[in-house]
Design a protein around this motif. Structure first.
Motif, PDB file in Angstrom:
ATOM      1  N   GLU A 110       0.804  -1.222   0.000  1.00 12.02           N
ATOM      2  CA  GLU A 110       0.000   0.000   0.000  1.00 12.02           C
ATOM      3  C   GLU A 110       0.839   1.275   0.000  1.00 12.02           C
ATOM      4  OE1 GLU A 110      -3.945   1.004   2.450  1.00 12.02           O
ATOM      5  OE2 GLU A 110      -2.145   1.134   3.695  1.00 12.02           O
ATOM      6  N   GLU A 141       2.061   2.813  -3.276  1.00  7.28           N
ATOM      7  CA  GLU A 141       0.932   3.345  -4.038  1.00  7.28           C
ATOM      8  C   GLU A 141       0.470   4.679  -3.458  1.00  7.28           C
ATOM      9  OE1 GLU A 141      -2.178   0.475  -4.624  1.00  7.28           O
ATOM     10  OE2 GLU A 141      -0.859  -0.910  -5.693  1.00  7.28           O
ATOM     11  N   PRO A 184      -6.509   0.342  -2.446  1.00  4.44           N
ATOM     12  CA  PRO A 184      -5.828   0.374  -3.742  1.00  4.44           C
ATOM     13  C   PRO A 184      -5.698   1.807  -4.251  1.00  4.44           C
ATOM     14  CG  PRO A 184      -7.530  -1.331  -3.701  1.00  4.44           C
ATOM     15  CD  PRO A 184      -7.725  -0.489  -2.473  1.00  4.44           C
ATOM     16  N   GLU A 185      -4.658   2.040  -5.030  1.00  5.61           N
ATOM     17  CA  GLU A 185      -4.369   3.382  -5.547  1.00  5.61           C
ATOM     18  C   GLU A 185      -5.568   3.998  -6.257  1.00  5.61           C
ATOM     19  OE1 GLU A 185      -1.309   5.432  -8.771  1.00  5.61           O
ATOM     20  OE2 GLU A 185      -0.778   3.528  -7.839  1.00  5.61           O
ATOM     21  N   ASP A 186      -6.250   3.248  -7.114  1.00  7.76           N
ATOM     22  CA  ASP A 186      -7.377   3.796  -7.864  1.00  7.76           C
ATOM     23  C   ASP A 186      -8.513   4.227  -6.947  1.00  7.76           C
ATOM     24  OD1 ASP A 186      -6.030   3.433 -10.232  1.00  7.76           O
ATOM     25  OD2 ASP A 186      -7.104   1.591 -10.795  1.00  7.76           O
TER      26      ASP A 186
END
Length: 199
Positions: free
Chosen positions: A100, A103, A184-186
């Protein structure tokens, strides 16, 4: 069925396993100079779905907190006022954090000039191990050293032993999201876009 030593052992092992699952990642504790004010209104009731934020009218104020950054300098949450904040609880011992954090660094690089601050909160850790982790993953945003988890405890009802966890604060210092999972990055970008669009 008779209560045998083997059965008692299996039951005890199952109870220990269940307790460990409830605690999430855990690590060693230590001393800490962090302080937090629990006079704020926020009281955790449930996690926010990934990529979503709490409606503005339903948000509650985050508690004030202060302490020491990993580099030894002092930190006060008042320095976050007026900006959107990504508050990420992590530990060098936490395997999901290794995925994590890089990211988060990528998102931080893109939004740092847009009125978004990132603050890591290193919990249940040793300072040298935490600093080595930050150096290894290339995280350039600041992190508090909070081995006793006092910042997490200031967010009343918040599951302080679950790491990684991320709290988003809006520009008014209100809790806009609580993600009790790897983000998550997105999904992080989606949530930040929503907060940035609030003007």
């Amino acid at each position: 069925m008779a209560d045998t030593p083997t059965r008692r052992g299996l039951v005890a092992a199952a109870l220990v396993a269940a307790a460990l699952l409830l605690l999430g990642c855990s690590g060693s504790s230590g001393t800490n100079a962090s302080t937090a004010t629990d006079a704020a209104e926020f009281d955790f009731s449930e996690a926010t779905p990934l990529g979503q934020v709490i409606p503005a009218e339903a948000r509650e104020s985050a508690p004030a907190f202060s302490g020491e950054l990993l580099d030894g300098s002092e930190f006060d949450s008042q320095s976050l006022d007026g900006d959107i904040t990504v508050l990420n609880f992590w530990g060098s011992w936490c395997a999901p954090c290794r995925v994590e954090t890089p990211e988060f660094q990528a998102v931080y690089t893109d939004v740092a000039d847009s009125g978004v601050q990132f603050l890591g909160v290193d919990v249940k850790d040793q300072r040298n191990l935490a600093q080595a982790f930050v150096d290894r993953v290339g995280a350039t945003y600041p992190s508090m050293f909070d081995p006793r988890g006092e910042v997490a405890l200031a967010f009343r009802g918040f599951p302080a032993n679950v790491v990684p966890t991320t709290i988003l604060l809006d520009r008014d210092g209100q809790v806009a999201a609580v993600y009790v999972a790897v983000v998550p990055e997105d999904d992080l970008r989606t949530a930040l876009d929503q907060l940035l669009d609030e003007g």
